[in-house]
Design an enzyme around this catalytic site. Structure first.
Site, PDB file in Angstrom:
ATOM      1  N   GLU A  87      -3.489  -0.453   6.715  1.00  0.00           N
ATOM      2  CA  GLU A  87      -3.886  -1.371   7.784  1.00  0.00           C
ATOM      3  C   GLU A  87      -4.169  -0.617   9.084  1.00  0.00           C
ATOM      4  OE1 GLU A  87      -4.566  -4.459   7.275  1.00  0.00           O
ATOM      5  OE2 GLU A  87      -3.898  -4.373   5.187  1.00  0.00           O
ATOM      6  N   ASP A 173      -8.104   3.257   2.732  1.00  0.00           N
ATOM      7  CA  ASP A 173      -7.303   3.875   1.663  1.00  0.00           C
ATOM      8  C   ASP A 173      -7.274   5.393   1.820  1.00  0.00           C
ATOM      9  OD1 ASP A 173      -6.692   1.460   0.515  1.00  0.00           O
ATOM     10  OD2 ASP A 173      -8.118   1.629  -1.137  1.00  0.00           O
TER      11      ASP A 173
END
Length: 236
Positions: A87, A173
């Site tokens: 995040e 990611d």
């Protein structure tokens, strides 16, 4: 962006300071490591409506806050930190700002084109005539013409936004992986998808067109690719 998390969501969920002191300290260290201006850290009772796990951040400028659903807190600390690192990757690369700017431009262009088709005098009449409606000046005819132009254009824009969103997810990611949390992120993502009853390996073409997030199999493959490449180089 301000009203929803600060006014609307507290009506439906109870916001509390994160109770796990050890986890709170680790999250604060992670935020400091990436220079994220964390001011408050909450947990909410998402379990009273759903078993789905989630985490997000909100806030402007130097007043950022992180929210964890209580359904996420049973995971190992390393897995939670890896998910949060993902995040934070969205924040680090400005993905929220990109989406906000694109959405604003999209809405502006949409209303501009609506005005061009509906209320631009001779241009509107020419447009209606070219679609085979003659010299009709009925509002419903102009609206039908606008919808004929709007629908295929919006489908194309939606697809492009979906592809952009998937790119952002892969980028976030990779950020978590560069922070040394790739393996933990794989573990956390797998558990979340399993608990949320997500489709682990959907049809590739269907997911390409419809899913704003890449399927889990694709994300795991991308996260593990650098390690495989490193092993291949060592073997050579």
């Amino acid at each position: 962006m301000w009203i929803s998390p600060n006014v609307i969501q507290p009506i439906f969920n109870k916001f509390e300071t994160l109770k796990d002191e050890e986890l709170r300290g680790k999250i604060e260290s992670l935020a400091s490591e990436v220079s994220f201006p964390l001011t408050k850290l909450f947990q909410i009772d998402g379990s009273k409506r759903s078993s789905h796990s989630n985490a997000y951040f909100f806030g402007f400028w130097k007043y950022k806050r992180i929210v964890l659903y209580d359904t996420l807190l049973h995971l190992k600390h390393d897995d939670i930190l890896a998910i949060l690192c993902h995040e934070l990757g969205h924040w680090k690369f400005g993905h929220t700002t990109y989406n906000l700017v694109i959405s604003s431009v999209h809405i502006f262009v949409l209303f501009y084109l609506y005005g061009m088709v509906m209320y631009s005098g001779s241009f509107s009449k020419d447009m209606v005539r070219q679609f085979g409606y003659g010299d009709s000046d009925a509002v419903m005819v102009s609206l039908m013409v606008f919808m004929m132009l709007y629908s295929p254009t919006e489908q194309t824009i939606t697809l492009l936004m979906t592809l952009l969103s998937r790119t952002f997810e892969f980028q976030a990611d990779r950020f978590a992986a560069t922070m040394g949390r790739g393996e933990a992120l794989c573990s956390g993502l797998f558990q979340i998808h399993e608990e949320n009853k997500g489709d682990l390996n959907p049809d590739s073409w269907y997911s390409w067109y419809h899913f704003s997030h890449p399927p889990l199999v694709e994300r795991l493959r991308a996260l593990k690719a650098p390690a495989k490449d490193a092993d291949a180089k060592k073997s050579d």
